[in-house]
Design a protein around this motif. Sequence first.
Motif, PDB file in Angstrom:
ATOM      1  N   ASP A  86       9.936   0.706 -10.485  1.00 32.66           N
ATOM      2  CA  ASP A  86       9.204   0.913  -9.238  1.00 32.66           C
ATOM      3  C   ASP A  86       9.926   0.246  -8.077  1.00 32.66           C
ATOM      4  O   ASP A  86      10.900  -0.488  -8.250  1.00 32.66           O
ATOM      5  N   ALA A  87       9.430   0.494  -6.854  1.00 30.51           N
ATOM      6  CA  ALA A  87      10.136   0.080  -5.645  1.00 30.51           C
ATOM      7  C   ALA A  87      10.270  -1.432  -5.554  1.00 30.51           C
ATOM      8  O   ALA A  87      11.338  -1.952  -5.215  1.00 30.51           O
ATOM      9  N   ARG A  88       9.197  -2.154  -5.861  1.00 32.24           N
ATOM     10  CA  ARG A  88       9.262  -3.605  -5.727  1.00 32.24           C
ATOM     11  C   ARG A  88      10.205  -4.226  -6.750  1.00 32.24           C
ATOM     12  O   ARG A  88      10.889  -5.213  -6.462  1.00 32.24           O
ATOM     13  N   SER A  89      10.263  -3.664  -7.937  1.00 36.54           N
ATOM     14  CA  SER A  89      11.171  -4.202  -8.953  1.00 36.54           C
ATOM     15  C   SER A  89      12.625  -3.958  -8.565  1.00 36.54           C
ATOM     16  O   SER A  89      13.480  -4.839  -8.706  1.00 36.54           O
ATOM     17  N   ARG A  90      12.926  -2.753  -8.058  1.00 35.34           N
ATOM     18  CA  ARG A  90      14.306  -2.473  -7.627  1.00 35.34           C
ATOM     19  C   ARG A  90      14.695  -3.368  -6.458  1.00 35.34           C
ATOM     20  O   ARG A  90      15.825  -3.864  -6.375  1.00 35.34           O
ATOM     21  N   ALA A 141      10.245  -3.982 -15.200  1.00 33.59           N
ATOM     22  CA  ALA A 141      10.557  -2.636 -14.733  1.00 33.59           C
ATOM     23  C   ALA A 141       9.419  -2.074 -13.901  1.00 33.59           C
ATOM     24  O   ALA A 141       9.642  -1.262 -12.978  1.00 33.59           O
ATOM     25  N   GLN A 142       8.184  -2.474 -14.181  1.00 33.83           N
ATOM     26  CA  GLN A 142       7.020  -2.067 -13.401  1.00 33.83           C
ATOM     27  C   GLN A 142       6.330  -3.307 -12.902  1.00 33.83           C
ATOM     28  O   GLN A 142       5.922  -4.155 -13.702  1.00 33.83           O
ATOM     29  N   GLY A 143       6.225  -3.429 -11.581  1.00 37.00           N
ATOM     30  CA  GLY A 143       5.583  -4.593 -10.992  1.00 37.00           C
ATOM     31  C   GLY A 143       4.098  -4.605 -11.292  1.00 37.00           C
ATOM     32  O   GLY A 143       3.515  -3.627 -11.781  1.00 37.00           O
ATOM     33  N   PRO A 144       3.424  -5.708 -11.012  1.00 38.82           N
ATOM     34  CA  PRO A 144       1.987  -5.819 -11.261  1.00 38.82           C
ATOM     35  C   PRO A 144       1.211  -4.853 -10.391  1.00 38.82           C
ATOM     36  O   PRO A 144       1.553  -4.661  -9.217  1.00 38.82           O
ATOM     37  N   THR A 145       0.184  -4.242 -10.952  1.00 37.35           N
ATOM     38  CA  THR A 145      -0.659  -3.333 -10.178  1.00 37.35           C
ATOM     39  C   THR A 145      -1.698  -4.138  -9.423  1.00 37.35           C
ATOM     40  O   THR A 145      -2.219  -5.125  -9.896  1.00 37.35           O
ATOM     41  N   ASP A 146      -2.034  -3.680  -8.187  1.00 40.76           N
ATOM     42  CA  ASP A 146      -2.993  -4.383  -7.344  1.00 40.76           C
ATOM     43  C   ASP A 146      -4.402  -3.993  -7.697  1.00 40.76           C
ATOM     44  O   ASP A 146      -4.665  -2.893  -8.071  1.00 40.76           O
ATOM     45  N   ARG A 156      12.695   1.341  -0.114  1.00 37.82           N
ATOM     46  CA  ARG A 156      12.984   1.054  -1.517  1.00 37.82           C
ATOM     47  C   ARG A 156      14.486   1.063  -1.762  1.00 37.82           C
ATOM     48  O   ARG A 156      15.242   1.866  -1.212  1.00 37.82           O
ATOM     49  N   ALA A 157      14.911   0.123  -2.623  1.00 40.47           N
ATOM     50  CA  ALA A 157      16.344  -0.041  -2.888  1.00 40.47           C
ATOM     51  C   ALA A 157      16.828   0.995  -3.889  1.00 40.47           C
ATOM     52  O   ALA A 157      16.074   1.463  -4.756  1.00 40.47           O
ATOM     53  N   THR A 158      18.106   1.357  -3.779  1.00 38.81           N
ATOM     54  CA  THR A 158      18.764   2.270  -4.724  1.00 38.81           C
ATOM     55  C   THR A 158      19.979   1.548  -5.310  1.00 38.81           C
ATOM     56  O   THR A 158      20.380   0.480  -4.834  1.00 38.81           O
ATOM     57  N   ASP A 172       0.804  -1.218   0.000  1.00 38.47           N
ATOM     58  CA  ASP A 172       0.000   0.000   0.000  1.00 38.47           C
ATOM     59  C   ASP A 172       0.838   1.269   0.000  1.00 38.47           C
ATOM     60  O   ASP A 172       0.328   2.350   0.260  1.00 38.47           O
ATOM     61  N   GLY A 173       2.152   1.135  -0.256  1.00 35.69           N
ATOM     62  CA  GLY A 173       3.007   2.319  -0.284  1.00 35.69           C
ATOM     63  C   GLY A 173       3.675   2.612   1.034  1.00 35.69           C
ATOM     64  O   GLY A 173       4.510   3.504   1.122  1.00 35.69           O
TER      65      GLY A 173
END
Length: 431
Positions: free
Chosen positions: A307-311, A426-431, A271-273, A264-265
């Motif tokens: 996005d955060a989950r992909s990184r 690059a973009q994870g699945p949207t909920d 988030r990884a860098t 949910d953010g």
Amino acid sequence: MADVPVSSSAHARRVQILVWSGSASITVVQTLLALLRYLELEGGSTVVPGLARWQVMYAGHVLISLACLLLLIPVLRGPRPSLSILIVVLGLIPSWPQVAVYVAATVIGMRQGARTTPVVVVAMTVGVGLSPLLNPSRGEGALLFVTTYAVSTLPICIVCVMLGVNLQAREELLRSASREARLIRTTQEARIAQSRAEERSRISREMHDSLAHRLSLVSLHAGALQTRTDLDIGSVRKIAGSIHTLAADAGRELRQILAVLHDDGSGDGARATWSDVEEVLAHEREAGQEVDLHLAGSWVEAFEAADARSRHAVLRAVEELLTNARRHGAGGAVRLDCEVEAADGPDDDGGDGVAALVVRCVNDCPPTPRPTAPGGGLGLEGLCERLRLLGGELHVSQPGGRTAAPDRSDRAEQSHSFVVMAAVPAQGPTD
């Protein structure tokens, strides 16, 4: 409609007692009023010598009233259709219809349904036909009384049957609603249990992916301190400092696990860098692992734009691939290729879209496979599941065979190398 036995609960028994008590009270009042009517009769009895006509009729009235009340007890306690019909017949013989008749007609409607209406009408007709036996009127007056009696009681009995049918339908509806509520509650509990199980599985994978890499490095440094005797005090301090740093990082990762798992953010702070990936490579090199890194020209920009989950998945993939190469490889340099897979069309800004971030790890295999430690061997399985949930994929090429994806078959190495390739959207699945 099948017979429905009356519930034996305390509430049902209270209702039965209340109905019978009310019927008995009304019957007593009717019996007293009937006495006044019978007292107006004149003439002796032609049936029982020595008794007045009104006494015989009143005695029959009292006996029928008592019989209806006694028969009503088993009728209220359980399905007794024959007794209910008998009450309808007997209760209509006196000049005043017994209240037990209407109660019995209602019970018949509840237990037998609307199909018994003709039977009730026939029983009522029989009872009304016998009513002249206790009717004070004679001759044409008796015929008029019977006709009036039938016309007035027939609709009431039919209404009572329909009332019983409606009460039964309402009871069935309440039971159905109760069953549906229990089913919904059971289904909801099953979904909650399944959700909890899935979340525990995700937490387990996350803990393995995030901590196994750092703990293996801690074990490696601690083993060096234990076995090497040629280290000076500076080298010992450096290794001890690395162990301290890795332990602190492991604790930090453990604190971030729950935040990362939220979709949910709320895990944005974890988030990884790209600096986190470089830190992982630095720890590996400090531990003596030679890493040959090859980055595509647009890799860093594509990584930071994901996005955060992909990184986070790329970070875990790098950790797991390097850990797997160090544990099971033959030593020597590990080649790590980071590439960008372009999307089919341009992105929203008009540039070339990025479909996936591809991490490819190549290491030499030992002549004989190393035994897997207890509890180990699940790293690649966990990474494969993580990528699958994100919509990515993991390809493993064993020595002597290739299992790379068809569209990436040109990347397969020689049979003496172990190749693992992770593709992260690059973009994870949207909920």
